[in-house]
Design a protein around this motif. Structure first.
Motif, PDB file in Angstrom:
ATOM      1  N   GLY A   7       0.793  -1.199  -0.242  1.00  0.00           N
ATOM      2  CA  GLY A   7      -0.063   0.045   0.088  1.00  0.00           C
ATOM      3  C   GLY A   7       0.897   1.253   0.149  1.00  0.00           C
ATOM      4  N   ALA A   8       2.153   1.137   0.567  1.00  0.00           N
ATOM      5  CA  ALA A   8       2.799   2.463   0.566  1.00  0.00           C
ATOM      6  C   ALA A   8       3.211   2.949  -1.050  1.00  0.00           C
ATOM      7  N   SER A   9       2.924   2.075  -1.793  1.00  0.00           N
ATOM      8  CA  SER A   9       3.189   2.476  -3.443  1.00  0.00           C
ATOM      9  C   SER A   9       2.162   3.200  -3.730  1.00  0.00           C
ATOM     10  N   ASN A  10       1.021   3.146  -3.330  1.00  0.00           N
ATOM     11  CA  ASN A  10      -0.164   4.086  -3.612  1.00  0.00           C
ATOM     12  C   ASN A  10      -0.179   5.164  -2.793  1.00  0.00           C
ATOM     13  N   MET A  11       0.702   5.699  -2.284  1.00  0.00           N
ATOM     14  CA  MET A  11       0.450   6.974  -1.324  1.00  0.00           C
ATOM     15  C   MET A  11       0.734   8.078  -2.202  1.00  0.00           C
ATOM     16  N   ASN A  12       0.223   8.096  -3.242  1.00  0.00           N
ATOM     17  CA  ASN A  12       0.301   9.302  -4.162  1.00  0.00           C
ATOM     18  C   ASN A  12      -0.640  10.421  -3.554  1.00  0.00           C
ATOM     19  N   ALA A  13      -0.573  11.572  -4.348  1.00  0.00           N
ATOM     20  CA  ALA A  13      -1.544  12.652  -3.988  1.00  0.00           C
ATOM     21  C   ALA A  13      -3.104  12.278  -4.062  1.00  0.00           C
ATOM     22  N   ASP A  14      -3.413  11.408  -4.955  1.00  0.00           N
ATOM     23  CA  ASP A  14      -4.741  11.195  -5.046  1.00  0.00           C
ATOM     24  C   ASP A  14      -5.314  10.390  -3.852  1.00  0.00           C
ATOM     25  N   TYR A  15      -4.363   9.427  -3.338  1.00  0.00           N
ATOM     26  CA  TYR A  15      -4.819   8.689  -2.017  1.00  0.00           C
ATOM     27  C   TYR A  15      -4.646   9.735  -0.817  1.00  0.00           C
ATOM     28  N   LEU A  16      -3.789  10.588  -0.939  1.00  0.00           N
ATOM     29  CA  LEU A  16      -3.694  11.491   0.381  1.00  0.00           C
ATOM     30  C   LEU A  16      -4.916  12.272   0.410  1.00  0.00           C
ATOM     31  N   LEU A  17      -5.400  12.750  -0.716  1.00  0.00           N
ATOM     32  CA  LEU A  17      -6.524  13.652  -0.568  1.00  0.00           C
ATOM     33  C   LEU A  17      -7.666  12.676  -0.196  1.00  0.00           C
ATOM     34  N   LEU A  18      -7.977  11.688  -0.733  1.00  0.00           N
ATOM     35  CA  LEU A  18      -8.935  10.895  -0.203  1.00  0.00           C
ATOM     36  C   LEU A  18      -8.949  10.459   1.077  1.00  0.00           C
ATOM     37  N   MET A  19      -7.734  10.420   1.770  1.00  0.00           N
ATOM     38  CA  MET A  19      -7.604  10.147   3.233  1.00  0.00           C
ATOM     39  C   MET A  19      -8.255  11.451   3.947  1.00  0.00           C
ATOM     40  N   ARG A  20      -7.550  12.547   3.436  1.00  0.00           N
ATOM     41  CA  ARG A  20      -7.915  13.934   4.080  1.00  0.00           C
ATOM     42  C   ARG A  20      -9.591  14.127   3.947  1.00  0.00           C
ATOM     43  N   ALA A  21     -10.194  13.646   2.991  1.00  0.00           N
ATOM     44  CA  ALA A  21     -11.659  13.872   2.747  1.00  0.00           C
ATOM     45  C   ALA A  21     -12.437  13.112   3.700  1.00  0.00           C
ATOM     46  N   THR A  22     -11.842  11.940   4.036  1.00  0.00           N
ATOM     47  CA  THR A  22     -12.624  11.024   4.744  1.00  0.00           C
ATOM     48  C   THR A  22     -12.951  11.532   6.323  1.00  0.00           C
ATOM     49  N   PRO A  23     -14.222  11.329   6.733  1.00  0.00           N
ATOM     50  CA  PRO A  23     -14.487  11.925   8.058  1.00  0.00           C
ATOM     51  C   PRO A  23     -13.525  11.050   9.013  1.00  0.00           C
ATOM     52  N   GLY A  24     -13.116  11.371  10.085  1.00  0.00           N
ATOM     53  CA  GLY A  24     -12.317  10.774  11.171  1.00  0.00           C
ATOM     54  C   GLY A  24     -13.162   9.705  11.865  1.00  0.00           C
ATOM     55  N   ASP A  25     -14.168   9.976  12.122  1.00  0.00           N
ATOM     56  CA  ASP A  25     -15.164   8.996  12.524  1.00  0.00           C
ATOM     57  C   ASP A  25     -16.005   8.035  11.557  1.00  0.00           C
ATOM     58  N   ASN A  26     -15.631   7.948  10.385  1.00  0.00           N
ATOM     59  CA  ASN A  26     -16.154   7.154   9.408  1.00  0.00           C
ATOM     60  C   ASN A  26     -15.899   5.567   9.662  1.00  0.00           C
ATOM     61  N   ARG A  27     -16.588   4.853   9.465  1.00  0.00           N
ATOM     62  CA  ARG A  27     -16.478   3.496   9.745  1.00  0.00           C
ATOM     63  C   ARG A  27     -15.444   2.908   8.895  1.00  0.00           C
ATOM     64  N   MET A  28     -14.523   2.071   9.230  1.00  0.00           N
ATOM     65  CA  MET A  28     -13.515   1.261   8.400  1.00  0.00           C
ATOM     66  C   MET A  28     -13.587  -0.037   8.665  1.00  0.00           C
ATOM     67  N   HIS A  29     -13.677  -0.950   7.764  1.00  0.00           N
ATOM     68  CA  HIS A  29     -13.377  -2.364   8.073  1.00  0.00           C
ATOM     69  C   HIS A  29     -12.148  -2.892   7.291  1.00  0.00           C
ATOM     70  N   THR A  30     -11.128  -3.058   7.868  1.00  0.00           N
ATOM     71  CA  THR A  30     -10.032  -3.507   6.882  1.00  0.00           C
ATOM     72  C   THR A  30      -9.869  -5.304   6.643  1.00  0.00           C
ATOM     73  N   VAL A  31      -8.953  -5.457   5.849  1.00  0.00           N
ATOM     74  CA  VAL A  31      -8.672  -7.052   5.450  1.00  0.00           C
ATOM     75  C   VAL A  31      -7.345  -6.979   5.001  1.00  0.00           C
ATOM     76  N   ASP A  32      -6.446  -8.075   5.854  1.00  0.00           N
ATOM     77  CA  ASP A  32      -5.223  -8.240   5.288  1.00  0.00           C
ATOM     78  C   ASP A  32      -5.129  -8.881   3.811  1.00  0.00           C
ATOM     79  N   SER A  33      -4.215  -8.118   2.931  1.00  0.00           N
ATOM     80  CA  SER A  33      -4.373  -8.646   1.442  1.00  0.00           C
ATOM     81  C   SER A  33      -4.199 -10.403   1.509  1.00  0.00           C
ATOM     82  N   ARG A  34      -3.348 -10.777   2.387  1.00  0.00           N
ATOM     83  CA  ARG A  34      -3.187 -12.267   2.256  1.00  0.00           C
ATOM     84  C   ARG A  34      -4.402 -13.021   2.338  1.00  0.00           C
ATOM     85  N   ASP A  35      -5.259 -12.463   3.213  1.00  0.00           N
ATOM     86  CA  ASP A  35      -6.726 -13.054   3.597  1.00  0.00           C
ATOM     87  C   ASP A  35      -7.465 -12.960   2.335  1.00  0.00           C
TER      88      ASP A  35
END
Length: 368
Positions: free
Chosen positions: A188-216
């Motif tokens: 995921g570090a390779s995806n940290m371009n300006a577009d991803y950073l803007l999406l991260m900034r745009a997302t509410p801090g209390d937005n619900r996030m459910h993650t998953v390990d890419s291996r899974d």
């Protein structure tokens, strides 16, 4: 007739963060994998590396938009299953939503047509996304998302996924749709371009996030290849166990901690507006009970995933950690200045910021 248990499997996007690991699992199980990718130095090097594993790897450098080439490839290898991972993902898709639509929907239709032409139809496994659910206001919809939760995409990428799902449903092929939560891996570090950073900034801090390990996620698709009868026609939600459930601010802080920078804290994000259903990002918390019972894929807890990311940083993590006491307050200040310059108010209002940056074509007016 070739058995689904032994026949070749075609994977699109075969060398991406999920595709590569799915390819590895199937090769280690002795399968033949037709790895469909675009040719570049990275994919060629990956193919050479994976060829040393068990099973048989057949690299196939074919563009999804070339319908004739896709048809020829499928006809030549007659896969018993197709794992369709390739796409132009958000937020990169916002740069060129028309091209993204051609790849994400048109490319899927090319693959479906090629598969439907075979005398024995292959199992079609599709990587969809939490984006199909659109903006999820946790104050209005506190329940977990299930496969029966109505789709309501708010952006072009989510609509692409809905349209592709509909094409699969009417294809006549045995199929399953796997809707994926937020995938985490060291890649995921390779995806940290300006577009991803803007999406991260745009997302509410209390937005619900459910993650998953890419291996899974990779394991879910690999297991699905052999469980077609049990999953045919199903929509399955693919996310981590309950240790992967948190808010966006918690997730971002823990990932920054994993890479060595340390937590930015609550002031780094704006909250979502409880009274505005459009004022939230996609994702949400998934009910994975059915998918886990069918695919048995949840192998890594959040602490294990976080440790994986941290370990992959190597010596860079130490360097970043040394810079952290200076970098963290500087980043907080930058975020505050950006919000002031952009005229953002009390709440995050992510889609207003995204539309302002990329134009109205990235949002969908369609009522689902």
């Amino acid at each position: 007739m070739t058995s689904r248990a032994t026949g070749p499997v075609l994977i699109t996007g075969a060398f991406g963060q999920v595709g590569r690991r799915c390819t590895e699992i199937l090769l280690d199980r002795g399968r033949t994998v037709v790895a469909m990718e675009l040719r570049n130095d990275t994919t060629v090097a990956t193919a050479e590396e994976l060829a040393t594993r068990g099973g048989t790897l057949i690299p196939a450098y074919v563009d999804l938009l070339d319908a004739d080439a896709v048809a020829a490839l499928v006809a030549e290898h007659q896969p018993v299953a197709i794992v369709h991972l390739a796409a132009i993902f958000a937020p990169s898709s916002y740069r060129n939503p028309r091209l993204a639509r051609k790849v994400n929907v048109g490319g899927t239709e090319n693959l479906l047509a090629a598969a439907a032409a075979l005398s024995t139809p292959p199992l079609f496994l599709y990587a969809s996304s939490a984006a199909v659910y659109g903006s999820r206001n946790p104050h209005r919809y506190p329940e977990r998302i299930t496969a029966s939760t109505p789709v309501d995409p708010i952006d072009q990428y989510g609509e692409d996924k809905v349209l592709a799902e509909k094409a699969i449903a009417v294809s006549g092929l045995p199929h399953a749709v796997l809707r994926l939560a937020g995938i985490i891996s060291p890649d995921g570090a390779s995806n940290m371009n300006a577009d991803y950073l803007l999406l991260m900034r745009a997302t509410p801090g209390d937005n619900r996030m459910h993650t998953v390990d890419s291996r899974d996620v990779a394991l879910a698709f690999a297991n699905a290849v052999d469980r077609g009868d049990a999953i045919d026609g199903k929509t399955l939600l693919i996310a981590g166990d309950d240790s992967h459930v948190r808010t966006h601010r918690e997730l971002e802080d823990e990932m920054m901690e994993a890479v060595g920078l340390g937590r930015l804290g609550n002031g780094a994000s704006l909250p979502g507006d409880p009274d505005d259903d459009r004022g939230w990002s996609f994702t949400g918390w998934f009910d994975t009970s059915e998918s886990q019972s069918l695919l048995n894929f949840q192998q890594h807890t959040w602490p294990q995933t976080k440790a994986w990311v941290a370990d992959a940083m190597g010596a860079r993590r130490l360097v970043i950690g040394l810079l952290g006491p200076v970098a963290r307050p500087a980043l907080r200040l930058v975020l505050q200045v950006q919000r002031h310059v952009e005229g953002r108010g009390r709440y995050a209002d992510p889609w207003t910021l995204i539309e302002r940056k990329y134009g109205s074509d990235v949002l969908t007016p369609t009522d689902y």
